[in-house]
Design a protein around this motif. Structure first.
Motif, mmCIF file in Angstrom:
data_model
loop_
_atom_site.group_PDB
_atom_site.id
_atom_site.type_symbol
_atom_site.label_atom_id
_atom_site.label_comp_id
_atom_site.label_asym_id
_atom_site.label_seq_id
_atom_site.Cartn_x
_atom_site.Cartn_y
_atom_site.Cartn_z
ATOM 1 N N ASP A 28 7.755 6.336 -5.857
ATOM 2 C CA ASP A 28 6.524 5.399 -6.257
ATOM 3 C C ASP A 28 7.283 4.594 -7.026
ATOM 4 O OD1 ASP A 28 4.970 6.498 -4.514
ATOM 5 O OD2 ASP A 28 3.657 7.330 -5.967
ATOM 6 N N ASP B 177 0.314 13.541 0.425
ATOM 7 C CA ASP B 177 0.841 12.242 0.049
ATOM 8 C C ASP B 177 2.594 11.965 -0.020
ATOM 9 O OD1 ASP B 177 1.216 14.088 -2.142
ATOM 10 O OD2 ASP B 177 -0.035 12.763 -3.618
ATOM 11 N N ARG C 135 4.951 9.742 2.399
ATOM 12 C CA ARG C 135 5.816 8.946 1.680
ATOM 13 C C ARG C 135 7.335 9.127 2.098
ATOM 14 N NH1 ARG C 135 8.371 5.681 -0.211
ATOM 15 N NH2 ARG C 135 8.429 4.639 -2.275
#
Length: 632
Positions: free
Chosen positions: A446, A485, A489
């Motif tokens: 991230d 998540d 990703r």
């Protein structure tokens, strides 16, 4: 299954008295109790007996059993299976009205009767507060409610496990529940209720097929078997995929079955149905799709037969592949397509998720992408997430400070993330990564920041991630074994390598590997005998290219200089590949079972759970098979 377990002894009393403390407010039960109260439920129960008349009960039961023809047998069987723990089996309709109740004896029956767990009673949350049946309806998922997790005080003596039953279109038909004394609470009942509800849903689906066409679902599957097609069932789940269709999609069949059609074809169920009803083709995932509807007895599309064609625009010329992809030998169309797609993706910054079995050349493929990318001047590092225990994997990936743990290097370690800055990180078998590390990896992806073990100072690393797995990640996500998540990703571009057993160029590959191995040994490559080539083409190669390379190195070692590679030079398991008449009475079945076991164990790298999944048997059955074949 949503699990609402007994809270501390004072939480319910504080909620009822309106004296909830600040530290209680985050408790998940409070939200659900409050919802039930807002709907009209009371902690001391309804002011009068809530239920339906005998005539309405008869009508509701008739309506439900018409839709769910196995309802009576289902509830009776469940009551029998839970009789040892004196639980009562209950089936309610979509409104929470109990239409069938069976079983329960002694104290458990008295407790159930006291709680009005009887036919005709209403168990919606608006009537009975937080409870397994009503909360399963409200939440739309299976629920366990134990003891004081119930809102209504008279139900504090119960442990209840409920699961919704839906029709093939996702509409709630009924709720299956088992309830009994809280002292007999047993987590195994969760699995029993879930399995029974799933069986009921499958029965509803199969009944729809029987009404739809002669021969039912198997008839439709048989019709599709010889074509590049998928069977997509309402409300958008892929139930069958042919090998040809999987190859055209560039995905292993195991990574297609059971997935949402939107994840695979980038088209929703609604869009496919609209195209099917309009009798027109559509496009998705680079394919031309021809959906054909099959309707249930009420005229609703129960399933779509989706025929798949390649849809490569003619105006888009296919340029030469970068030299880095030459390391993947062979001319198989699926392999060639995978290399073309990888070459197009390489120039982007997208993360890559590579779906491939062990031994297919995943690391070579990942390195080829790296060398064709903008990160080519940076390092390429590979790490197998399934080869190290969690602690060592974290230290290897993130690095550690000096003296972070016993045995740590005095200077500490940069870790793979510290070294790979500006390059490409290849994480093989990412499905084996422990969940705590998944969370840490997600943070790095991230914002690029991470911490070494034993340090509080953040570090930064910018890299391109290529992940690989042979596991069904979407299924692991649904089972809670892989972070949703993180999955979204890492799946920027999804590529796949075909397993060797599905490749059409096995003998060509074998010749190329012989030349490569001989060149490395400084000798001239010998030819392959015709029978050797036949055996190579017939063998299943569970270990894929790695196994073939090892077998050919074995053959070269046994053959003399200039001597053609004959069957006697090959390893025994390759020579034993069954031909058209090799399996016969008198040991054929045992030999076939032994061969299947060896191949499954090799393909699963010795992982018993994975080998059992590949064979389609329970792990306990696998143990018996291994013992029977003396392979354990």
């Amino acid at each position: 299954m949503l699990k609402l377990v007994e809270p501390g002894p004072r939480l319910w009393e504080r909620f009822v008295s309106g004296a909830v403390e600040a530290e209680d407010r985050a408790h998940s039960l409070l939200r659900r109790w409050s919802r039930a109260v807002e709907l009209g439920a009371k902690a001391d129960g309804p002011s009068h007996s809530e239920g339906v008349t005998d005539a309405e009960l008869h009508s509701r039961r008739e309506s439900l059993t018409e839709r769910c023809v196995d309802a009576v047998q289902l509830v009776s069987r469940l009551a029998t299976e839970t009789s040892a723990s004196e639980f009562r089996a209950v089936l309610s309709d979509a409104d929470g009205v109990v239409v069938l109740a069976r079983g329960g004896v002694g104290a458990s029956l008295r407790s159930a009767d006291t709680s009005r767990l009887v036919e005709g009673a209403r168990w919606a949350e608006s009537t009975r507060g937080t409870n397994a049946i009503g909360t399963a309806i409200a939440e739309g998922e299976a629920v366990a409610v134990v003891g004081r997790a119930h809102l209504e005080e008279r139900n504090h003596g119960l442990a209840c496990y409920a699961a919704p039953i839906r029709d093939p279109f996702g509409e709630l038909v009924a709720v299956l529940d088992v309830s009994g004394a809280v002292t007999q609470a047993n987590p195994l009942l969760e699995a029993l209720v879930l399995a029974s509800a799933h069986a009921a849903e499958q029965s509803l689906r199969l009944r729809g097929y029987e009404e739809m066409l002669a021969g039912g679902r198997r008839s439709l599957e048989a019709r599709l078997a010889g074509s590049a097609s998928l069977l997509v069932e309402a409300p958008g789940v892929i139930r069958q995929v042919s090998a040809d269709a999987a190859a055209r999609l560039g995905l292993p069949p195991a990574c297609v079955m059971g997935r949402a059609v939107e994840d695979v074809l980038s088209l929703s169920w609604t869009a496919l149905v609209e195209a099917a009803l309009g009798g027109r083709p559509c496009r998705g995932s680079g394919m031309r799709l021809h959906p054909v509807p099959h309707f249930d007895a009420r005229g609703r599309p129960l399933a779509l037969a989706v025929f798949v064609e390649r849809d490569v625009p003619q105006s888009r010329p296919v340029g030469p592949l970068p030299d880095s992809f030459n390391v993947l030998l062979g001319s198989d169309p699926a392999l060639r397509d995978a290399k073309q797609r990888a070459a197009r993706v390489a120039g982007s910054s997208l993360p890559v998720l590579l779906l491939a079995e062990t031994g297919t050349g995943k690391e070579l493929f990942a390195r080829a992408i790296h060398e064709s990318s903008g990160n080519a001047s940076g390092p390429f590092l590979a790490l197998n997430c399934g080869a190290l225990p969690a602690g060592l994997l974290e230290a290897e990936l993130f690095g550690y400070a000096p003296g972070a743990f016993t045995g740590a290097l005095a200077a500490g370690s940069k870790g793979k993330l510290g070294v790979v800055d500006g390059g490409t990180l290849f994480l093989d078998e990412i499905g084996e990564m422990p969940e705590p590390l998944q969370a840490l990896l997600l943070r790095v992806l991230d914002d690029g920041h991470y911490f070494r073990l034993g340090e509080t100072k953040p570090r930064e690393s910018r890299f391109r991630l290529i992940s690989a797995t042979c596991r069904d990640l979407p299924a692991m996500v649904e089972a809670g074994k892989f972070r949703r998540d993180l999955y979204y990703r890492i799946r920027g571009a999804v590529l796949s390598l075909p397993p060797l057993r599905r490749r059409t160029d096995k003998t060509e590959l074998a010749r190329a590997l012989v030349e490569k191995i001989a060149r490395e040994q400084g000798r001239e490559a010998p030819p392959l005998c015709p029978e050797t080539e036949r055996l190579i083409a017939a063998h299943a190669w569970p270990g894929n290219v790695r196994e073939m390379k090892s077998a050919l190195a074995h053959a070269l070692a046994l053959a003399g200089d200039g001597e053609p590679l004959a069957p006697e030079h090959l390893p025994e398991d390759v020579v034993e590949t069954p031909g058209p008449v090799a399996v016969h009475a008198g040991g054929g079945r045992k030999a076939a079972e032994a061969r299947a076991l060896r191949e499954a164990m090799a393909a699963a790298n010795g992982n018993l759970s994975e080998a059992a999944r590949r064979l389609g048997v329970a792990r306990s059955t696998l143990y018996r098979m291994l013992g029977r074949q003396h392979l354990g």
